[in-house]
Each structure stands twice: as C-alpha cells, then as structure tokens.
Design a protein around this motif. Structure first.
Motif, mmCIF file in Angstrom:
data_model
loop_
_atom_site.group_PDB
_atom_site.id
_atom_site.type_symbol
_atom_site.label_atom_id
_atom_site.label_comp_id
_atom_site.label_asym_id
_atom_site.label_seq_id
_atom_site.Cartn_x
_atom_site.Cartn_y
_atom_site.Cartn_z
ATOM 1 N N ILE A 54 35.830 34.275 46.408
ATOM 2 C CA ILE A 54 35.958 32.831 46.524
ATOM 3 C C ILE A 54 36.718 32.305 45.315
ATOM 4 O O ILE A 54 36.565 32.803 44.206
ATOM 5 C CB ILE A 54 34.568 32.160 46.658
ATOM 6 C CG1 ILE A 54 34.690 30.682 47.023
ATOM 7 C CG2 ILE A 54 33.755 32.348 45.382
ATOM 8 C CD1 ILE A 54 33.359 30.050 47.420
ATOM 9 N N ARG A 55 37.540 31.279 45.543
ATOM 10 C CA ARG A 55 38.265 30.656 44.444
ATOM 11 C C ARG A 55 37.307 29.889 43.546
ATOM 12 O O ARG A 55 36.202 29.544 43.948
ATOM 13 C CB ARG A 55 39.337 29.702 44.977
ATOM 14 C CG ARG A 55 40.387 30.352 45.849
ATOM 15 C CD ARG A 55 41.293 31.233 45.036
ATOM 16 N NE ARG A 55 42.479 31.623 45.808
ATOM 17 C CZ ARG A 55 42.963 32.846 45.882
ATOM 18 N NH1 ARG A 55 42.386 33.825 45.204
ATOM 19 N NH2 ARG A 55 44.036 33.094 46.603
ATOM 20 N N TRP A 56 37.758 29.618 42.335
ATOM 21 C CA TRP A 56 36.912 28.916 41.369
ATOM 22 C C TRP A 56 36.469 27.560 41.881
ATOM 23 O O TRP A 56 35.390 27.087 41.507
ATOM 24 C CB TRP A 56 37.650 28.757 40.046
ATOM 25 C CG TRP A 56 38.807 27.795 40.124
ATOM 26 C CD1 TRP A 56 40.102 28.089 40.414
ATOM 27 C CD2 TRP A 56 38.758 26.378 39.898
ATOM 28 N NE1 TRP A 56 40.869 26.949 40.394
ATOM 29 C CE2 TRP A 56 40.073 25.887 40.074
ATOM 30 C CE3 TRP A 56 37.728 25.480 39.566
ATOM 31 C CZ2 TRP A 56 40.385 24.533 39.941
ATOM 32 C CZ3 TRP A 56 38.040 24.132 39.439
ATOM 33 C CH2 TRP A 56 39.361 23.678 39.621
ATOM 34 N N TYR A 71 39.844 32.715 38.042
ATOM 35 C CA TYR A 71 40.501 32.117 39.192
ATOM 36 C C TYR A 71 39.748 32.434 40.483
ATOM 37 O O TYR A 71 39.659 31.596 41.373
ATOM 38 C CB TYR A 71 41.942 32.604 39.280
ATOM 39 C CG TYR A 71 42.778 31.906 40.312
ATOM 40 C CD1 TYR A 71 43.389 30.693 40.028
ATOM 41 C CD2 TYR A 71 42.968 32.464 41.571
ATOM 42 C CE1 TYR A 71 44.164 30.049 40.968
ATOM 43 C CE2 TYR A 71 43.741 31.825 42.518
ATOM 44 C CZ TYR A 71 44.338 30.615 42.208
ATOM 45 O OH TYR A 71 45.104 29.977 43.150
ATOM 46 N N THR A 72 39.225 33.657 40.560
ATOM 47 C CA THR A 72 38.481 34.102 41.725
ATOM 48 C C THR A 72 37.229 34.849 41.288
ATOM 49 O O THR A 72 37.276 35.633 40.337
ATOM 50 C CB THR A 72 39.339 35.027 42.606
ATOM 51 O OG1 THR A 72 40.559 34.356 42.946
ATOM 52 C CG2 THR A 72 38.603 35.411 43.878
ATOM 53 N N ALA A 110 42.188 34.031 34.562
ATOM 54 C CA ALA A 110 42.281 32.604 34.842
ATOM 55 C C ALA A 110 43.389 32.226 35.815
ATOM 56 O O ALA A 110 43.373 31.109 36.346
ATOM 57 C CB ALA A 110 42.467 31.827 33.540
ATOM 58 N N THR A 111 44.339 33.100 36.057
ATOM 59 C CA THR A 111 45.496 32.758 36.872
ATOM 60 C C THR A 111 45.534 33.549 38.165
ATOM 61 O O THR A 111 44.982 34.644 38.271
ATOM 62 C CB THR A 111 46.803 32.985 36.103
ATOM 63 O OG1 THR A 111 46.918 34.363 35.743
ATOM 64 C CG2 THR A 111 46.837 32.131 34.841
ATOM 65 N N ARG A 112 46.220 32.974 39.157
ATOM 66 C CA ARG A 112 46.399 33.651 40.433
ATOM 67 C C ARG A 112 47.112 34.982 40.233
ATOM 68 O O ARG A 112 48.087 35.068 39.496
ATOM 69 C CB ARG A 112 47.190 32.760 41.383
ATOM 70 C CG ARG A 112 47.351 33.309 42.793
ATOM 71 C CD ARG A 112 48.132 32.337 43.659
ATOM 72 N NE ARG A 112 48.213 32.776 45.044
ATOM 73 C CZ ARG A 112 49.168 33.578 45.513
ATOM 74 N NH1 ARG A 112 50.117 34.031 44.706
ATOM 75 N NH2 ARG A 112 49.166 33.930 46.793
ATOM 76 N N GLY A 113 46.600 36.014 40.870
ATOM 77 C CA GLY A 113 47.161 37.338 40.729
ATOM 78 C C GLY A 113 46.539 38.167 39.629
ATOM 79 O O GLY A 113 46.879 39.348 39.491
ATOM 80 N N SER A 114 45.650 37.579 38.841
ATOM 81 C CA SER A 114 44.979 38.326 37.786
ATOM 82 C C SER A 114 44.046 39.369 38.391
ATOM 83 O O SER A 114 43.463 39.154 39.447
ATOM 84 C CB SER A 114 44.186 37.387 36.885
ATOM 85 O OG SER A 114 45.027 36.465 36.226
#
Length: 120
Positions: free
Chosen positions: A51-53, A32-33, A101-105
């Motif tokens: 940076i975001r994906w 994700y990031t 893969a997810t926000r907050g990971s």
C-alpha cells in the motif's frame, strides 16, 4: 533509525480471521510503500500485499486477493494486514517491510516476522 515490529500472529483455525500489526519507530511516512511478505517452511519468501504511504494504490498477491486487506493508521505509525477466510496454505512467517521515500525505491526496512499457523 527506522524499526518495524510485527505482532498479532498466532494459531487459528481454517476459516478464521487474524489481524497483523506492524508498528514503526521513527517515521513511517518516509516509506513510499509499505508491504507484507511471507515465507512458508521450505519455500521462498513471497509478496503478499502493499500500500502507498497515503493509503491508496493497494495491491495483493493472487493467492490472498479478496481475503486479505492491507491498511495504514498514520496517527499510530502502524500498518495492518487483516486476514480473513484463512486456509492452511496461509501458514508462514509474515514480515512487514517498507521502501525508501521515493517511487521505485527498494524494500529497505524489515521487521523480525511473526508466525501465523492455520490449522485444518
């Protein structure tokens, strides 16, 4: 089986520029990031940039804001750190990292690091 490999480190003079690269095997879009951390001798690891994906929502440590730029090239599965106006305080081992893969990971993928040395 994601592997991150940094390159581009070296010795540069103060005021100079350097571009670090982080090449990923596997799939970088699973992160994700993506980000960069650094660790100077005798100091704790510190956040540098992320940076975001999709290339948006970049953020930077105050110490590098305005001088460093993080970017991605999805076609090459590579993330970059463009480092301008370097100062001796930037000397450190720089590590590439990625979240799940997810926000907050959390940061779960790490490279081996590349040395950056800035001489005055």
């Amino acid at each position: 089986q994601v592997q991150l490999v940094e390159s581009g480190g070296g010795l540069v003079q103060a005021g100079g520029s350097l571009r670090l690269s982080c090449a990923a095997s596997g799939r970088t879009f699973s992160s994700y990031t993506m980000g960069w951390f650094r660790q100077a001798p005798g100091k704790e690891r510190e956040f540098v940039a992320s940076i975001r994906w999709n290339g948006g929502d970049a953020n930077y440590a105050d110490s590098v804001k305005g001088r460093f730029t993080i970017s991605r090239d999805n076609a090459k599965n590579t993330v970059y750190l463009q480092m301008n106006s370097l100062v001796p305080e930037d000397t450190a081992v720089y590590y590439c990292t990625g979240t799940g893969a997810t926000r907050g990971s959390p940061w779960v993928y790490w490279g081996q690091g590349t040395q950056v040395t800035v001489s005055s």
